[in-house]
Design an enzyme around this catalytic site. Structure first.
Site, PDB file in Angstrom:
ATOM      1  CB  CYS A  82      -0.995  -0.033   1.163  1.00  0.00           C
ATOM      2  SG  CYS A  82      -2.334   1.182   0.999  1.00  0.00           S
ATOM      3  CG  HIS A 191      -4.355  -3.376   2.500  1.00  0.00           C
ATOM      4  ND1 HIS A 191      -3.452  -2.940   3.440  1.00  0.00           N
ATOM      5  CD2 HIS A 191      -4.902  -2.265   1.948  1.00  0.00           C
ATOM      6  CE1 HIS A 191      -3.467  -1.611   3.478  1.00  0.00           C
ATOM      7  NE2 HIS A 191      -4.335  -1.180   2.576  1.00  0.00           N
ATOM      8  CD  GLU A 193      -2.635  -6.196   5.191  1.00  0.00           C
ATOM      9  OE1 GLU A 193      -2.933  -4.996   5.432  1.00  0.00           O
ATOM     10  OE2 GLU A 193      -1.969  -6.543   4.201  1.00  0.00           O
TER      11      GLU A 193
END
Length: 213
Positions: A82, A191, A193
């Protein structure tokens, strides 16, 4: 035991990234740290970030971590996420214009305010939610089907000077670069995650990656 350092400079979802890395490979040692020696000593490095680019770059320079990032980016597998991806480029037009780390030649641009989809509906800025990612050949896409959906939250996007550094693209509604790669450096706008199975697979691929394309 292989180790991965998650760089802590005060900006980023450090807990969720560290937890995801530990989940995909329980034998890895995940170190969330701002200590230059711990970061230098890790086998792999993750450079996350959320927020404004000026705050990010100022925090990196104030802490001395800007030079540490440049060192490790030249020596071992490194993953930018990011804002961490945007900070690797030459500059950003956010905050009136900010010089970034310059590890990848290119620029960060803002999405236009009048974006519309094919039906003429106004698209919101920031670009937020799930979007298909079209891959270019790279080891970090192993076992991830092309055009899988990843989770995005951003108002700015990367424009690399060299198209060969584009490792993946997405559309909003025009095509933009959402992943960059050069040598042992890989970076994504989305992202991993927060991207469920495919995001965890990308992190697993990173932990197994030797830094070669």
């Amino acid at each position: 035991m292989p180790s991965v350092a998650v760089i802590d400079y005060g900006m980023g979802n450090l807990h969720s990234i560290a937890k995801a890395l530990q989940h995909v490979y329980s034998r890895s040692q995940v170190l969330v740290s701002s200590d230059p020696e711990i970061i230098r000593g890790a086998d792999r490095v993750v450079f996350p970030g959320v927020g404004a680019i000026r705050d990010c770059i100022n925090a990196l320079h104030d802490s001395g971590l800007a030079e540490v990032i440049k060192e490790v980016a030249a020596a071992k597998p490194m993953l930018g996420i990011c804002l961490g991806m945007q900070a690797l480029l030459t500059d950003s037009e956010e905050n009136g214009g900010v010089a970034c780390l310059g590890l990848l030649p290119g620029h960060v641009r803002r999405f236009a305010d009048d974006l519309r989809d094919g039906d003429g509906e106004v698209l919101k800025i920031p670009h937020m939610g799930w979007n298909q990612v079209e891959q270019k050949p790279h080891p970090l896409w192993k076992n991830i089907p092309d055009r899988s959906r990843f989770y995005f939250v951003h108002s700015y996007y990367a424009v690399p000077d060299d198209a060969r550094h584009t490792a993946a693209t997405a559309d909003y509604p025009q095509t933009f670069t959402c992943a960059l790669a050069n040598g042992n450096l890989f970076a994504v706008q989305f992202h991993p995650e927060k991207s469920q199975t495919v995001g965890l697979q990308l992190l697993q691929n990173f932990l197994a990656w030797d830094g070669t394309a």
